[in-house]
Design an enzyme around this catalytic site. Structure first.
Site, PDB file in Angstrom:
ATOM      1  N   SER A 167       5.622  46.988   2.962  1.00 24.54           N
ATOM      2  CA  SER A 167       7.072  47.222   2.948  1.00 24.54           C
ATOM      3  C   SER A 167       7.539  47.643   1.565  1.00 24.54           C
ATOM      4  O   SER A 167       8.388  48.531   1.419  1.00 24.54           O
ATOM      5  CB  SER A 167       7.820  45.951   3.370  1.00 24.54           C
ATOM      6  OG  SER A 167       7.467  45.592   4.672  1.00 24.54           O
ATOM      7  N   ARG A 172      -5.015  43.082   5.493  1.00 26.01           N
ATOM      8  CA  ARG A 172      -5.323  44.492   5.191  1.00 26.01           C
ATOM      9  C   ARG A 172      -6.602  44.629   4.389  1.00 26.01           C
ATOM     10  O   ARG A 172      -7.255  45.653   4.435  1.00 26.01           O
ATOM     11  CB  ARG A 172      -4.166  45.117   4.402  1.00 26.01           C
ATOM     12  CG  ARG A 172      -2.941  45.381   5.231  1.00 26.01           C
ATOM     13  CD  ARG A 172      -1.742  45.706   4.377  1.00 26.01           C
ATOM     14  NE  ARG A 172      -1.425  44.570   3.521  1.00 26.01           N
ATOM     15  CZ  ARG A 172      -0.276  44.410   2.867  1.00 26.01           C
ATOM     16  NH1 ARG A 172       0.658  45.339   2.965  1.00 26.01           N
ATOM     17  NH2 ARG A 172      -0.060  43.354   2.126  1.00 26.01           N
ATOM     18  N   LYS A 215      15.876  36.088  -3.356  1.00 26.53           N
ATOM     19  CA  LYS A 215      15.504  37.503  -3.422  1.00 26.53           C
ATOM     20  C   LYS A 215      16.674  38.353  -2.958  1.00 26.53           C
ATOM     21  O   LYS A 215      17.532  37.886  -2.217  1.00 26.53           O
ATOM     22  CB  LYS A 215      14.309  37.774  -2.514  1.00 26.53           C
ATOM     23  CG  LYS A 215      12.985  37.352  -3.114  1.00 26.53           C
ATOM     24  CD  LYS A 215      11.846  37.981  -2.340  1.00 26.53           C
ATOM     25  CE  LYS A 215      10.500  37.561  -2.894  1.00 26.53           C
ATOM     26  NZ  LYS A 215       9.400  38.001  -2.037  1.00 26.53           N
ATOM     27  N   HIS A 237       3.157  46.060  10.775  1.00 27.27           N
ATOM     28  CA  HIS A 237       3.677  44.818  11.370  1.00 27.27           C
ATOM     29  C   HIS A 237       3.725  44.918  12.888  1.00 27.27           C
ATOM     30  O   HIS A 237       3.330  43.997  13.601  1.00 27.27           O
ATOM     31  CB  HIS A 237       5.118  44.547  10.880  1.00 27.27           C
ATOM     32  CG  HIS A 237       5.253  44.246   9.425  1.00 27.27           C
ATOM     33  ND1 HIS A 237       6.122  44.931   8.591  1.00 27.27           N
ATOM     34  CD2 HIS A 237       4.643  43.324   8.634  1.00 27.27           C
ATOM     35  CE1 HIS A 237       6.048  44.437   7.368  1.00 27.27           C
ATOM     36  NE2 HIS A 237       5.153  43.467   7.364  1.00 27.27           N
TER      37      HIS A 237
END
Ligand code: PNS
Length: 156
Positions: free
Chosen positions: A127, A90, A41, A17
């Protein structure tokens, strides 16, 4: 003045990040890092904690701001007058998901999304994997900014 929004969960922020945000700051006059607050969440770090960690990481970058938001990304982007959303990619897995979100956001508001190719040194990073590895006792120090690593160690 051109401004970019780098949105994400950042739970926790990784060096991947940080790399994307730094490269974004080299191109845009202003970079707003938008941390999503998702009430459904249960994050490891509260949005305010993630904000404090990222503010610490970017304290030497006067053009980088960090904020939290709830609700639609395009509404937040509009309220902050940003010109474009920037995301890191990615690989092809990211591309399929990110393309769909970019097209949905464009359909909703006309907001464009630009992509930065992740530095290959960080393309394995996420993460959620960092949290899993840390929880199981693996060493994630080289994957995180120093302040984030310290916070993660304490939280685990
Ligand atoms: O780091 P992440 O989890 O990949 O970030 C995803 C994020 C925050 C960019 C995405 O979940 C998002 O935009 N959330 C805000 C709600 C929203 O606008 N949803 C519709 C997306 S098309």
């Amino acid at each position: 003045m051109t401004s970019a929004l780098c949105p994400g969960s950042f739970d926790p922020p990784t060096l991947g990040h940080v790399d994307i945000i730094e490269r974004c700051a080299a191109v845009f006059d202003r970079v707003l890092v938008g941390i999503v607050e998702n009430p459904s969440k249960a994050p490891l770090f509260a949005a305010s904690e993630r904000q404090a960690l990222l503010e610490d990481v970017f304290r030497e970058f006067p053009t980088v701001e960090v904020a939290t938001f709830q609700g639609l990304l395009v509404d937040f982007a509009g309220s902050q007058s940003v010109d474009v959303v920037v995301k890191g990619l990615r690989g092809v897995g990211d591309f399929e998901y990110e393309l769909q979100m970019a097209q949905m956001n464009h359909e909703l508001s006309g907001m464009d999304t630009m992509f930065i190719a992740t530095n290959p040194a960080y393309s394995y990073l996420s993460s959620s994997l960092v949290k899993e590895v840390a929880r199981l006792g693996g060493d994630v120090q080289k994957m995180l900014p120093a302040n984030v690593y310290a916070a993660l160690k304490e939280r685990m």
